[in-house]
Scaffold this motif. Structure first.
Motif, mmCIF file in Angstrom:
data_model
loop_
_atom_site.group_PDB
_atom_site.id
_atom_site.type_symbol
_atom_site.label_atom_id
_atom_site.label_comp_id
_atom_site.label_asym_id
_atom_site.label_seq_id
_atom_site.Cartn_x
_atom_site.Cartn_y
_atom_site.Cartn_z
ATOM 1 N N MET A 10 -63.035 -43.529 -11.447
ATOM 2 C CA MET A 10 -64.316 -42.638 -11.210
ATOM 3 C C MET A 10 -64.636 -42.653 -12.637
ATOM 4 O O MET A 10 -64.681 -42.466 -14.004
ATOM 5 C CB MET A 10 -64.434 -41.575 -10.857
ATOM 6 N N ALA A 11 -65.788 -43.950 -13.747
ATOM 7 C CA ALA A 11 -66.110 -44.367 -14.552
ATOM 8 C C ALA A 11 -66.719 -43.106 -14.632
ATOM 9 O O ALA A 11 -66.972 -42.479 -16.390
ATOM 10 C CB ALA A 11 -67.274 -45.299 -14.538
ATOM 11 N N GLU A 12 -67.822 -42.278 -14.530
ATOM 12 C CA GLU A 12 -68.431 -41.280 -14.770
ATOM 13 C C GLU A 12 -67.462 -39.584 -15.521
ATOM 14 O O GLU A 12 -67.474 -39.273 -16.389
ATOM 15 C CB GLU A 12 -69.480 -40.458 -13.689
ATOM 16 N N ALA A 13 -65.510 -39.772 -15.138
ATOM 17 C CA ALA A 13 -64.958 -39.335 -14.673
ATOM 18 C C ALA A 13 -64.018 -39.640 -16.650
ATOM 19 O O ALA A 13 -63.870 -38.736 -16.998
ATOM 20 C CB ALA A 13 -63.854 -38.542 -14.104
ATOM 21 N N LYS A 14 -64.394 -41.434 -16.424
ATOM 22 C CA LYS A 14 -63.281 -41.391 -17.398
ATOM 23 C C LYS A 14 -64.605 -40.871 -18.937
ATOM 24 O O LYS A 14 -63.712 -41.143 -20.021
ATOM 25 C CB LYS A 14 -63.073 -42.910 -17.594
ATOM 26 N N GLN A 15 -65.680 -41.456 -18.684
ATOM 27 C CA GLN A 15 -66.474 -41.015 -19.970
ATOM 28 C C GLN A 15 -66.471 -39.934 -20.247
ATOM 29 O O GLN A 15 -66.595 -39.892 -21.483
ATOM 30 C CB GLN A 15 -68.097 -41.822 -19.275
ATOM 31 N N LEU A 16 -66.608 -39.183 -19.502
ATOM 32 C CA LEU A 16 -65.929 -37.072 -19.741
ATOM 33 C C LEU A 16 -64.743 -37.299 -20.421
ATOM 34 O O LEU A 16 -64.937 -36.284 -21.168
ATOM 35 C CB LEU A 16 -67.063 -36.375 -18.783
#
Length: 371
Positions: free
Chosen positions: A359-365
């Motif tokens: 999940m890209a959004e989780a990695k960014q956060l």
């Protein structure tokens, strides 16, 4: 004999005249947009929830209801849940179905027939209601005759161009509310760029004393005979305020699920968090858990204020045990990060990445949280 007949005719006419105010006092006009097409896909219409809830409250309290629109004829609501109890009940009401299939044209409405007018929202209201000069006259006439003028959500767009007989704007100096700029920024992205104006800005420019609650929380504002509600969740309060202002005590009823849900959130935010959590745990089906989670999530997206962040986090935490969606966990993590609790934010993101490792959004956060 002729004199006797004449006397009877005069008496009958007098009784008819005496009955007219009573007839008007028992009638409420509901106005909806004519814009809707394809359940709102190609053109936005009106909100069925806002129509159904108010219609049922009016009818249950003994009022006759007429429905009008700028173009008259059949009107179309945006997509809605037909299984919601109020919509399901409305769809079995033959009079309601008949009226929505053949609304009165606003240019044919006589203001003297109605004790109140209630304008339904929905994004379609931003297009045809503000430019309907016939509707402007109806609203002004009902108000100046001593009637009640009410609107909910985008419905107050109908009031922007309404002048009274002395030339003053109807809303000038009045306390009122409607769909806020904050709510429009979150939920109105598809159509808002085509609006003639932003509702909040336009009403403030006319002298309205604007009031609002947090994003998508119920808000009722009563200023004499002008009654407004901020968003769809304000509808029952607006309808019952109309009934009260017209001099009747609204009949007791069981609150609808979304009403109970927003009431639970208000209870949580007022400090009664343990009782709110227990109520939800004891009766999950009686509340709309997804609504609670989304409410907290979107409130977080629309603010940077620490107090509002804490409220949004508390709302999301209320829903979290029953709502496993990873997006909600990321919303909670974002709230913790903003409030300075990096460890809790990191833990929540870690939980998401365990079940959704790509999940890209989780990695960014997680990168924003840092080590």
């Amino acid at each position: 004999m002729t004199s006797h007949l004449l006397h009877r005719a005069v008496l009958a006419f007098s009784l008819l005249l005496a009955a007219l105010p009573a007839l008007a006092a028992d009638k409420i006009l509901i106005v909806v947009s004519s814009e809707g097409r394809d359940q709102g896909k190609t053109r936005p219409g009106f909100e069925m929830d806002e129509f159904a809830q108010a219609y049922l409250i009016f009818r249950d309290n003994g009022y006759v209801v007429d429905v009008a629109s700028p173009a008259g004829g059949r009107v179309e609501a945006d997509k809605y849940d037909a299984k919601e109890p109020f919509n399901a009940r409305l769809l079995t009401d033959p009079d309601a179905s008949k009226q929505l299939a053949a609304t009165r044209r606003t240019s044919e409405v006589r203001a003297a027939e109605y004790a109140a007018v209630y304008v339904v929202g929905g994004k379609g209201a931003m297009f045809d209601l503000p430019v309907d000069t016939a509707l402007q006259k109806v609203l002004a006439d009902i108000y100046e005759r001593g009637g009640v003028v009410a609107a909910v959500c985008h419905g107050p767009a109908s009031l922007v161009e309404v002048r009274l007989g002395n030339g003053a704007w109807l809303v000038d100096g009045k306390r009122m509310t409607g769909f806020s700029n904050e709510e429009e920024a979150v939920f109105g992205k598809r159509w808002a760029k085509q609006y003639r104006f932003q509702l909040e800005d336009a009403l403030k420019a006319r002298g309205a004393q604007w009031q609002e609650a947090a994003l998508m929380m119920p808000k009722l504002v009563v200023d004499g005979r002008l009654i407004t509600g901020q968003n769809p969740y304000s509808t029952p309060a607006v309808a019952e305020a109309i009934v009260t202002t017209l001099g009747r005590r609204p009949k007791a009823r069981t609150p609808w699920r979304d009403e109970r849900t927003l009431g639970l959130v208000q209870r949580l935010l007022s400090g009664d968090s343990d009782a709110a959590r227990k109520a939800l745990a004891d009766d999950r089906d009686g509340y709309h858990v997804q609504l609670i989670g989304l409410l907290g999530y979107y409130q977080l997206q629309s603010t940077q204020d620490p107090a509002a962040n804490r409220d949004a986090l508390a709302i999301m935490q209320l829903a979290a045990p029953y709502m496993p969606e990873p997006q909600l966990r990321l919303g909670m993590a974002e709230a913790h990060l903003r409030l300075g609790d990096r460890e809790r934010a990191r833990s929540l993101v870690g939980e998401v990445l365990e079940s959704h490792p790509d999940m890209a959004e989780a990695k960014q956060l997680l990168q924003r949280i840092g080590s």
